[in-house]
Enzyme design. Structure first.
Site, PDB file in Angstrom:
ATOM      1  N   HIS A  33      -9.824   1.687   4.659  1.00  0.00           N
ATOM      2  CA  HIS A  33      -8.474   1.626   5.381  1.00  0.00           C
ATOM      3  C   HIS A  33      -8.655   2.541   6.528  1.00  0.00           C
ATOM      4  CE1 HIS A  33      -4.360   2.557   6.525  1.00  0.00           C
ATOM      5  NE2 HIS A  33      -3.873   1.597   5.980  1.00  0.00           N
TER       6      HIS A  33
ATOM      7  N   GLU B 196      -5.682  -4.586  10.342  1.00  0.00           N
ATOM      8  CA  GLU B 196      -4.755  -3.981  10.813  1.00  0.00           C
ATOM      9  C   GLU B 196      -4.998  -3.316  11.961  1.00  0.00           C
ATOM     10  OE1 GLU B 196      -2.537  -2.629   6.823  1.00  0.00           O
ATOM     11  OE2 GLU B 196      -4.445  -1.494   6.971  1.00  0.00           O
TER      12      GLU B 196
ATOM     13  N   GLY C 139       2.218   2.307  10.826  1.00  0.00           N
ATOM     14  CA  GLY C 139       3.273   3.377  10.835  1.00  0.00           C
ATOM     15  C   GLY C 139       3.880   3.675  12.047  1.00  0.00           C
TER      16      GLY C 139
ATOM     17  N   ASN D 239       0.864  -1.156  -0.095  1.00  0.00           N
ATOM     18  CA  ASN D 239      -0.096  -0.109   0.188  1.00  0.00           C
ATOM     19  C   ASN D 239       0.999   1.112   0.045  1.00  0.00           C
ATOM     20  OD1 ASN D 239      -1.825   2.004   0.375  1.00  0.00           O
ATOM     21  ND2 ASN D 239      -2.254   1.266   2.683  1.00  0.00           N
TER      22      ASN D 239
ATOM     23  N   LYS E 220       0.209   4.362  -0.518  1.00  0.00           N
ATOM     24  CA  LYS E 220      -0.566   5.368   0.281  1.00  0.00           C
ATOM     25  C   LYS E 220       0.004   6.713  -0.992  1.00  0.00           C
ATOM     26  CE  LYS E 220      -0.229   3.525   4.790  1.00  0.00           C
ATOM     27  NZ  LYS E 220      -0.142   3.330   6.223  1.00  0.00           N
TER      28      LYS E 220
ATOM     29  N   GLU F  13      -6.929   4.740   7.776  1.00  0.00           N
ATOM     30  CA  GLU F  13      -6.535   6.362   7.397  1.00  0.00           C
ATOM     31  C   GLU F  13      -7.988   6.788   6.774  1.00  0.00           C
ATOM     32  OE1 GLU F  13      -2.996   5.545   5.461  1.00  0.00           O
ATOM     33  OE2 GLU F  13      -2.204   5.113   7.255  1.00  0.00           O
TER      34      GLU F  13
ATOM     35  N   SER G  59       3.118  -2.009  10.341  1.00  0.00           N
ATOM     36  CA  SER G  59       4.451  -2.308  10.659  1.00  0.00           C
ATOM     37  C   SER G  59       5.221  -3.843  10.300  1.00  0.00           C
ATOM     38  CB  SER G  59       4.787  -1.968  12.286  1.00  0.00           C
ATOM     39  OG  SER G  59       4.480  -0.777  12.442  1.00  0.00           O
TER      40      SER G  59
HETATM   41  P1  PGA Z   1       2.843   0.318   7.597  1.00  0.00           P
HETATM   42  O1  PGA Z   1       1.151   0.458   7.004  1.00  0.00           O
HETATM   43  O2  PGA Z   1       3.061  -1.079   7.068  1.00  0.00           O
HETATM   44  O3  PGA Z   1       3.470   1.541   7.273  1.00  0.00           O
HETATM   45  O4  PGA Z   1       2.394   0.337   9.199  1.00  0.00           O
HETATM   46  C1  PGA Z   1       0.281  -0.387   6.705  1.00  0.00           C
HETATM   47  C2  PGA Z   1      -0.896  -0.020   6.253  1.00  0.00           C
HETATM   48  O5  PGA Z   1      -1.400   0.960   6.740  1.00  0.00           O
HETATM   49  O6  PGA Z   1      -1.531  -0.756   5.292  1.00  0.00           O
END
Ligand code: PGA
Length: 248
Positions: free
Chosen positions: A96, A166, A172, A8, A10, A98, A211
């Site tokens: 997601h 997730e 992150g 992803n 982003k 976010e 992560s």
């Molecule tokens: P990350 O993000 O691997 O940077 O923690 C995962 C995600 O948001 O899909």
């Protein structure tokens, strides 16, 4: 079944950067066994065409990060599922955390997007996850259960889909749940899917995201019920993404 290793990206990557990243992943993908891992990259909308062209002739699949619930209409700035399909997109990440937080996406809206994705021939990757406060309050299972109940349409198993667990506090942050916590939640999700979709609920892949890095991928991907990974930060470096894929 091969593990689905999904990047992803982003809101990262101008076209020249996205193209270079796609080419580097394509070049290294020969070292990843297709029986073990299916690679998927989800660049921003603006780089989908470039990345799709760069990946031609490779087994790496193309995904998007969102879609609108309607196929077309007066929705300034939005992108529909048929538009994604038109670009060679096969998967779309939906719900997601976010987007649930910064765009106020409800479970009902996520479900409408899943229906739209199916209608356009896309496979939705539906994300669910709890906050740290919800986990600390012992409510993680309930939160995930209600997100699944309200975000997944009744025909999900028949139409195809992927679930991504997730935990919001792991995204992150460099923090990951323990193996026991990941296994426990994936088991809860699997029983939920089987209760709702019967036998077909057994085949829906459940990814872990939050992560995932080269140094923890092997342990996470070896857990029962973990059907792959949804990777943010580490998917922006071809070497890290490929190392995670090889860990499968
Ligand atoms: P990350 O993000 O691997 O940077 O923690 C995962 C995600 O948001 O899909």
């Amino acid at each position: 079944m091969p593990k689905l290793i999904a990047g992803n990206w982003k809101m990262h990557g101008l076209n020249f950067e996205a193209e270079a990243l796609a080419r580097a992943i394509k070049a290294g993908a020969a070292g990843v066994s297709p029986e073990r891992a299916t690679l998927l990259v989800c660049p921003p909308f603006t780089a989908l065409a470039t990345v799709g062209a760069a990946l031609l002739g490779s087994p790496i699949l193309l995904g998007a990060q969102d879609c609108h619930p309607k196929p077309e209409g007066a929705y300034t700035g939005d992108i529909s599922a048929p538009m994604l399909h038109d670009l060679g997109v096969r998967f779309v990440i939906l719900g997601h955390s976010e987007r649930r937080s910064t765009h106020d996406e409800s479970d009902a809206l996520v479900q409408a997007k899943v229906v739209a994705a199916h209608a356009a021939g896309l496979i939705p990757i539906v994300c669910v996850g709890e906050t740290l406060a919800e986990r600390d309050a012992g409510r993680a299972d309930d939160v995930i259960g209600s997100q699944l109940a309200a975000s997944l349409p009744a025909d999900l198993a028949a139409a195809g889909g992927v679930i991504a667990y997730e935990p919001i506090w792991a995204i992150g942050s460099g923090r990951t749940p323990t193996a026991k916590q990941v296994s426990a939640m994936h088991t809860v999700i699997r029983s939920d899917l089987v209760r709702r979709f019967r036998g077909a609920g057994r085949d829906l892949p459940i990814l872990y995201g939050g992560s995932v890095k080269p140094d923890n991928a092997r342990a996470i991907l070896a857990l029962p019920e973990v059907g792959g990974a949804l990777i943010g930060g580490a998917s922006l470096k071809a070497e890290d993404f490929l190392t995670i894929a090889k860990a499968a």
